[in-house]
Design a protein around this motif. Sequence first.
Motif, PDB file in Angstrom:
ATOM      1  N   ILE A   2       0.851  -1.185   0.000  1.00 41.63           N
ATOM      2  CA  ILE A   2       0.000   0.000   0.000  1.00 41.63           C
ATOM      3  C   ILE A   2       0.891   1.241   0.000  1.00 41.63           C
ATOM      4  O   ILE A   2       2.092   1.167   0.258  1.00 41.63           O
ATOM      5  N   ARG A   3       0.265   2.368  -0.292  1.00 45.96           N
ATOM      6  CA  ARG A   3       0.944   3.662  -0.142  1.00 45.96           C
ATOM      7  C   ARG A   3       0.074   4.553   0.733  1.00 45.96           C
ATOM      8  O   ARG A   3      -1.137   4.638   0.541  1.00 45.96           O
ATOM      9  N   VAL A   4       0.723   5.205   1.704  1.00 40.99           N
ATOM     10  CA  VAL A   4       0.054   6.201   2.534  1.00 40.99           C
ATOM     11  C   VAL A   4       0.847   7.492   2.391  1.00 40.99           C
ATOM     12  O   VAL A   4       2.001   7.565   2.839  1.00 40.99           O
ATOM     13  N   GLY A   5       0.288   8.481   1.705  1.00 42.72           N
ATOM     14  CA  GLY A   5       1.036   9.700   1.417  1.00 42.72           C
ATOM     15  C   GLY A   5       2.176   9.393   0.471  1.00 42.72           C
ATOM     16  O   GLY A   5       1.977   8.864  -0.625  1.00 42.72           O
ATOM     17  N   ASP A   6       3.408   9.700   0.893  1.00 40.89           N
ATOM     18  CA  ASP A   6       4.571   9.433   0.044  1.00 40.89           C
ATOM     19  C   ASP A   6       5.327   8.177   0.448  1.00 40.89           C
ATOM     20  O   ASP A   6       6.430   7.928  -0.027  1.00 40.89           O
ATOM     21  N   THR A   7       4.739   7.370   1.330  1.00 42.06           N
ATOM     22  CA  THR A   7       5.434   6.199   1.868  1.00 42.06           C
ATOM     23  C   THR A   7       4.729   4.907   1.475  1.00 42.06           C
ATOM     24  O   THR A   7       3.500   4.798   1.597  1.00 42.06           O
ATOM     25  N   TYR A   8       5.520   3.947   1.009  1.00 41.94           N
ATOM     26  CA  TYR A   8       5.010   2.623   0.650  1.00 41.94           C
ATOM     27  C   TYR A   8       5.286   1.654   1.797  1.00 41.94           C
ATOM     28  O   TYR A   8       6.332   1.721   2.455  1.00 41.94           O
ATOM     29  N   TYR A   9       4.351   0.721   1.989  1.00 42.93           N
ATOM     30  CA  TYR A   9       4.514  -0.314   3.011  1.00 42.93           C
ATOM     31  C   TYR A   9       4.230  -1.672   2.379  1.00 42.93           C
ATOM     32  O   TYR A   9       3.327  -1.798   1.536  1.00 42.93           O
ATOM     33  N   ILE A  10       4.997  -2.666   2.797  1.00 45.37           N
ATOM     34  CA  ILE A  10       4.750  -4.046   2.370  1.00 45.37           C
ATOM     35  C   ILE A  10       4.652  -4.925   3.608  1.00 45.37           C
ATOM     36  O   ILE A  10       5.482  -4.847   4.513  1.00 45.37           O
ATOM     37  N   ALA A  11       3.615  -5.761   3.636  1.00 43.39           N
ATOM     38  CA  ALA A  11       3.455  -6.789   4.668  1.00 43.39           C
ATOM     39  C   ALA A  11       3.649  -8.153   4.011  1.00 43.39           C
ATOM     40  O   ALA A  11       3.120  -8.405   2.924  1.00 43.39           O
ATOM     41  N   ASN A  12       4.415  -9.030   4.665  1.00 40.16           N
ATOM     42  CA  ASN A  12       4.706 -10.361   4.122  1.00 40.16           C
ATOM     43  C   ASN A  12       4.343 -11.465   5.110  1.00 40.16           C
ATOM     44  O   ASN A  12       4.333 -11.264   6.328  1.00 40.16           O
ATOM     45  N   SER A  13       4.101 -12.645   4.563  1.00 38.47           N
ATOM     46  CA  SER A  13       3.834 -13.827   5.378  1.00 38.47           C
ATOM     47  C   SER A  13       5.051 -14.202   6.219  1.00 38.47           C
ATOM     48  O   SER A  13       6.198 -13.999   5.800  1.00 38.47           O
ATOM     49  N   THR A  14       4.791 -14.794   7.385  1.00 33.73           N
ATOM     50  CA  THR A  14       5.872 -15.302   8.235  1.00 33.73           C
ATOM     51  C   THR A  14       5.673 -16.762   8.630  1.00 33.73           C
ATOM     52  O   THR A  14       6.554 -17.367   9.226  1.00 33.73           O
ATOM     53  N   PHE A  15       4.501 -17.323   8.364  1.00 38.01           N
ATOM     54  CA  PHE A  15       4.205 -18.727   8.653  1.00 38.01           C
ATOM     55  C   PHE A  15       4.492 -19.049  10.122  1.00 38.01           C
ATOM     56  O   PHE A  15       4.014 -18.321  10.995  1.00 38.01           O
ATOM     57  N   GLU A  16       5.277 -20.082  10.447  1.00 33.33           N
ATOM     58  CA  GLU A  16       5.442 -20.477  11.848  1.00 33.33           C
ATOM     59  C   GLU A  16       6.466 -19.643  12.608  1.00 33.33           C
ATOM     60  O   GLU A  16       6.672 -19.840  13.811  1.00 33.33           O
TER      61      GLU A  16
END
Length: 559
Positions: free
Chosen positions: A19-33
Amino acid sequence: MSTIQNPILPGFNADPSIIRVGDTYYIANSTFEWFPGVRLHESKDLEHWNLLPSPLSTTTLLDMKGNPSSGGIWAPDLSYADGKFWLVYTDVKVTEGAFKDMTNYLTTATDIKGPWTDPIKLNGVGFDASLFHDKNGRKYLVQQTWDHREYHHPFDSITLTEFDVETMKLKPETAHTIYTGTHVKLVEGPHLYQINDYYYLFAAQGGTVFTHQEVVARSKSLDAYSFETEPGDPFLTNLDIPDNYVQKQGHGGLVSTPGGEWYYASLMARPWNHVNESSTDPRGWSTLGRETSIQKVEWDEAGWPRIVGGHGGTTFVEGPKDAIATEAPADHSQHDDFTSPTLDINWNTLRVPFTEKIGTTGDGKLTLVGQGSLANTHDLSLIARRWQAFYFDAQVKVKFDPFSYQQMAGLTNYYNDRHWSFAFITWNEIKGHVIEVGENNRGNYTSYLKDDAIKIPEGTEYVWFRTKVRKESYTYEYSFDGTNFTEIPVTLDAAILSDDYVLQSYGGFFTGAFVGLAVVDYAGYDAKAEFYDFDYKELGDKALGDGTYSWRASESRFD
């Protein structure tokens, strides 16, 4: 204008939600166990990324004790609306067989660094759930739907269910199927976007292996079965391009820049082959797991999104015109002298948080308390970090005084409870304190040194261990003075620590290789070991033949 090289998040960073909020991008990733749950990064240029604290850092938010390997956090979804971040995540409790028992949760925060609210239970209909915020103010959960019946395909469809923001609960009576995918099957990873006059549904198909792909469908409504699939080739796939440096692309998310350019973040992999293997069968071994790529997107005259450079994507991608230069480390090398009372952000534990039951850190040392073996999925004293380069050295100084062969402490390269190796201090009846190397391969354990275990001289207080990972293989070394290292005469096949190898015998194959520190005392006497001065030094991705390494990849897997 910069050129971005894929992957943008190297080493086990799967199922990106961007996603982008304003001028900043964020990424969320899986972590599993692996704990803590969900990996977060931020950037202002899509090229350089900084790791943020994980949101699921307490057992209130995430309780995975006893979860199977490759269970746990599957495909989190990060969104921003109403002045706060919304995180939907799945905790999968069953991975093998007809069932995928799971629970989907929601937590929110006004700051990406937290605190995050206590979790709200949503449902268990299917994994890969995402939250869609309609411009009309309504919200919907979009998810893969699981069907355990053996006479149906288990990946049934994509289901849409309205979410009531007043009660913060789903309205199950509103649930309906909006898309069943194509003949490729295994439709999953859905994300909805509202662009111009259409709702666009991005969904993965083909399984998260070399047959992986992403398709796009659209509709002017959210009615049942109203979505039509993008004509022509899949939006993104490497199935028909085995020579591409980037492979397995598919599951991911779409994002726009402030200036109106479009990009798609996807999972990917970089397989390699042994010199005596075909380059297509096996397709390769992905020891770094599923990573994150970025591809630029353009829209055709009919209003369909297309990957710039073709449906296979490219290794090098034109960066955004309005990118804001982001400072980030040149690589992912790490030195830890264990002076902090909390673990460094790069460390992970399995299934449970780091507590005094596992050990303590601070004042220049890490102390771990021996528990179960590295095959244990309940009680295990291990901290580990991702392999994030094909070539690296990692070493640590260890103090340990075992009195039983059931007690071990040292350096491990680890994939899951069935696939790992371990160079460790232990004890045997013939030599007393010794160094041994063991490996678990598909659950079958091998001691490599046996009666030739290396005797530790009387009066030796510390042993240094080093592992040298060289893409296709890796070795261990030891030292009694921290300066002069001796290679242990065992060369191990790195492929055993890859998704692709694990897939051949087991359904959980979603993570990647880790290097870590571990203590085992399955005798139950809580033997403690001390660790000092851990160092993980990346050497690059490609050996040049002169003792140096280059991180700059070519467009082909085989150059």
